[in-house]
Design an enzyme around this catalytic site. Structure first.
Site: not given
Length: 527
Positions: A423-424, A342
Site C-alpha cells: 500500500g505505498g 506490493t
C-alpha cells in the site's frame, strides 16, 4: 466473520491463497519458515503479477531463536547509464513511470531469495531450490484464475500499459482479462525452471542474465548485463525502537522502515487507552505526520543520507515529536506522498523461526515492460527518483527511496510477531493500526486486521492526499475528525487502497497465530 487461525506446526499468511499454500506445503515437508517464505515468494510472483514479480525487489526481516533479528536488503540500484543526461536526451522532464525508461533499477528479489536460502541453511534447512520453486513453475505453466484485483487494475491502468513492450502479449492477449479467466505464463515458467537448473545466481551472472540484459537494452531501458552482474543482496542490521511492550524491528533506509517505527514511538507517548475511538485514530494520524516530515526531508540512498535516521528513533526525538502533537487539532497537510504496489507475507514454524517479507514491482505491473522471451515484468521503482536536487535525486548506482518495510516485534510476553501490508504511503499507517489494536490494546489478531482502516495521503492508484476512512467507521467518529480539521473522505467498506495486511506470531507456549486481510485474495495456511 473471519477469526484468528491457530496451530502448532507452522503457518504462512499471504494475500493470495495459492502463495500461502505453497509455503505451508514446504512446512509440512519439514522445511523451516525461511524456506516456506521462498516458496511463497516464488508462487505469489506468478499468481499475483499485478502486485509483484521476480523483476522487482524484496526485503526480509528474520527472527531465529537465540539470535538477533537479521534483515536482507534485496533492492537494486540505478543503472550505470541512468543519468540525468540520459533522460534529458529523451526529452523527459521527469523519469517516466511506464515503459522501458521506467525500468532503470536492478531487480533484487531473486538475489534476496538466494541470501534467504543461505540463512535457511544456517537455521537447519535442507530443502533445495528445485522444490521451493516447484509450485510457482506449475502455476506459471498450467495457469491460474485471474483475481478480481488483477481484473480491476488491468482495466484501470489499461491506457498506460497496453502499448508497453510485452505487456499485452503476456497479461492481456485478448484484451483486459475477465474474472477467473485462466492466465498461463509459459515464458515465466521457463525462466523459473532455468533458475532451478542453473541456480538463482543465473539471474545476474549466467545465461538468463545475458538474455535479460540484452532484452532490456533492446527495448530502450538503461539497464545492461553489467548492472546485473554487479548486484548482490546484502544482510543488514534492522532498525529498531524500544516500546514498553517490547522491541520492534523494521528495515533501515532506503526503506521507510524507520518512519514506521517512529510512528509507534510517538504514538506510545500520547497515552491513548482504547482502540478505534477519536484519540486512537487522530493520535496515529498526527504521529504519522510527524514521522513523514522527517522521511520526506531526508530519506533516500543510505550511503548518501548517512545515519540521520537513527536520531529519529532516539528517546529525546520521540519525546519532542509527541509533545508537538496537538491531541485536539489536525496539523496542516499534505506533504509529498509516496505511491507503491506490493505484497507482504509472514511465516512462522514450530522451531520459533519467524519471517516478515515484502516483495514489489512498485506500481501495478511495474514499468509494464516484459523482457522479451523471459516472461519477467520489470519494476519501475526507479521512477521514484527525481531529476532535480533532493534526497532521492537520480545518480547511477544509487538506491531509490522504498515504501517497502516489513515489520517484526519481539514482545516482553515472549511472543514474536511478524506483520505488514502492501500500500505505498499506507504501509506504515496500516502497520500502526493493526499493531496498536492487537498488541497495545489486546484485540483479536484477525479482528485487528479486518477492522476499518484509514489512510493519510496518496496510495497506489489514487491522486488525492486527504484522510481517507472506510465507511464502517461510526458517523460520529468521522464528524469528530472533521471538526478538528481533518479533510476526511469516506471510501468503501473494505477498500483495496487500505492495503492487504497480515500478521503471524508464535508464543512461548508454541501456539502459532495468524490473520489474513479480507480486502485481498489471501489465506492463512497451516499445519
Amino acid at each position: 466473520m473471519l477469526r484468528t487461525r491457530t496451530c502448532l506446526g507452522g503457518m504462512v499468511t499471504a494475500p493470495h491463497h495459492l502463495a500461502a499454500e505453497a509455503g505451508a506445503t514446504i512446512l509440512r515437508e519439514g522445511g523451516n519458515a525461511i524456506e516456506a517464505m521462498i516458496a511463497s515468494a516464488a508462487a505469489v510472483a506468478v499468481v499475483y503479477p499485478h502486485m509483484n514479480g521476480i523483476g522487482g525487489d524484496g526485503f526480509w526481516v528474520i527472527s531465529r531463536p537465540g539470535k538477533e533479528p537479521v534483515g536482507v536488503r534485496a533492492c537494486g540500484p540505478a543503472a550505470a547509464r541512468a543519468t540525468k543526461a540520459f533522460y534529458e536526451e529523451h526529452g523527459d522532464s521527469a523519469i517516466p513511470t511506464r515503459g522501458p525508461r521506467a525500468a532503470l533499477t536492478v531487480a533484487g528479489a531473486i538475489s534476496g531469495w538466494a541470501e534467504a536460502h543461505s540463512l535457511a541453511a544456517e537455521a537447519g534447512g535442507r530443502v533445495p531450490i528445485a522444490r521451493l520453486l516447484e509450485d510457482a513453475i506449475r502455476h506459471a505453466r498450467d495457469g491460474v484464475p485471474v483475481t478480481a484485483s488483477q481484473v480491476h487494475l488491468t482495466q484501470a491502468k489499461w491506457s498506460e500499459l497496453k502499448d508497453v513492450p510485452g505487456f499485452t502479449a503476456t497479461f492481456a492477449s485478448d484484451g483486459p482479462p475477465k474474472l477467473a479467466q485462466v492466465l498461463k505464463q509459459p515464458a515465466l515458467a521457463s525462466t523459473l525452471q532455468q533458475l532451478v537448473d542453473a541456480g538463482l545466481d543465473d539471474f545476474y551472472r549466467g545465461d538468463l542474465a545475458r538474455k535479460l540484459g540484452a532484452g532490456l537494452e533492446a527495448t530502450g531501458s538503461p539497464l545492461s548485463l553489467k548492472d546485473l552482474e554487479a548486484f548482490r543482496a546484502k544482510r543488514v542490521t534492522p532498525a529498531t525502537v524500544r516500546l514498553a511492550v517490547g522491541d520492534i524491528y523494521n528495515m533501515p533506509p532506503p526503506t521507510q522502515g524507520a518512519s514506521a517505527l517512529m510512528i509507534l514511538g510517538v504514538f506510545e507517548r500520547l497515552g491513548v487507552k482504547k482502540p478505534d475511538g477519536f484519540d486512537h485514530i487522530h493520535g496515529l494520524v498526527e504521529s504519522t505526520k510527524r514521522a513523514f516530515i522527517h522521511r520526506n526531508a531526508h530519506l533516500g540512498d543510505p550511503d548518501r543520507m548517512g545515519d540521520i535516521w537513527k536520531t529519529w528513533l532516539e528517546q529525546a526525538t520521540l519525546d519532542r515529536e509527541a509533545a508537538a502533537v496537538d491531541t485536539a487539532s489536525a496539523a496542516p497537510w499534505p506533504h509529498t506522498a509516496k505511491p507503491g504496489d506490493t505484497i507482504w507475507m509472514g511465516a512462522a514454524d514450530r522451531h520459533g523461526n519467524v519471517v516478515s517479507y515484502i516483495q514489489s514491482i512498485y506500481w501495478e505491473f511495474g514499468s509494464g515492460l516484459v523482457v522479451p522471451d523471459t516472461g519477467v515484468v520489470w519494476q519501475n521503482r526507479g521512477a521514484s527518483f527525481t531529476l532535480h536536487p533532493g534526497p532521492n535525486e537520480l545518480e547511477p548506482g544509487r538506491l531509490p527511496f522504498h515504501t517497502l518495510n516489513p515489520s517484526l516485534a519481539r514482545l516482553n510476553d515472549g511472543r514474536t510477531v511478524a506483520y505488514g501490508t502492501m500500500g505505498g504511503e499506507g504501509q506504515p499507517q496500516t502497520q500502526a493500526a493493526i499493531f496498536t489494536r492487537h498488541v497495545l490494546f489486546g484485540q483479536d489478531m484477525q479482528a485487528a486486521v479486518s477492522a476499518p482502516r484509514w489512510l493519510l495521503g496518496r496510495t497506489w492508484g489514487e491522486d488525492s492526499t486527504n484522510l481517507k476512512v472506510e465507511s464502517r467507521f461510526a458517523p460520529e467518529l468521522i464528524d469528530a475528525l472533521r471538526k478538528v480539521g481533518h479533510d476526511v473522505e469516506v471510501v468503501e467498506a473494505y477498500d483495496d487502497m487500505m492495503g492487504h495486511a497480515g500478521m503471524v506470531s508464535i508464543g512461548p507456549d508454541g501456539v502459532i497465530s495468524g490473520a489474513t486481510d479480507p480486502r485481498a485474495d489471501g489465506a492463512t495456511a497451516s499445519l
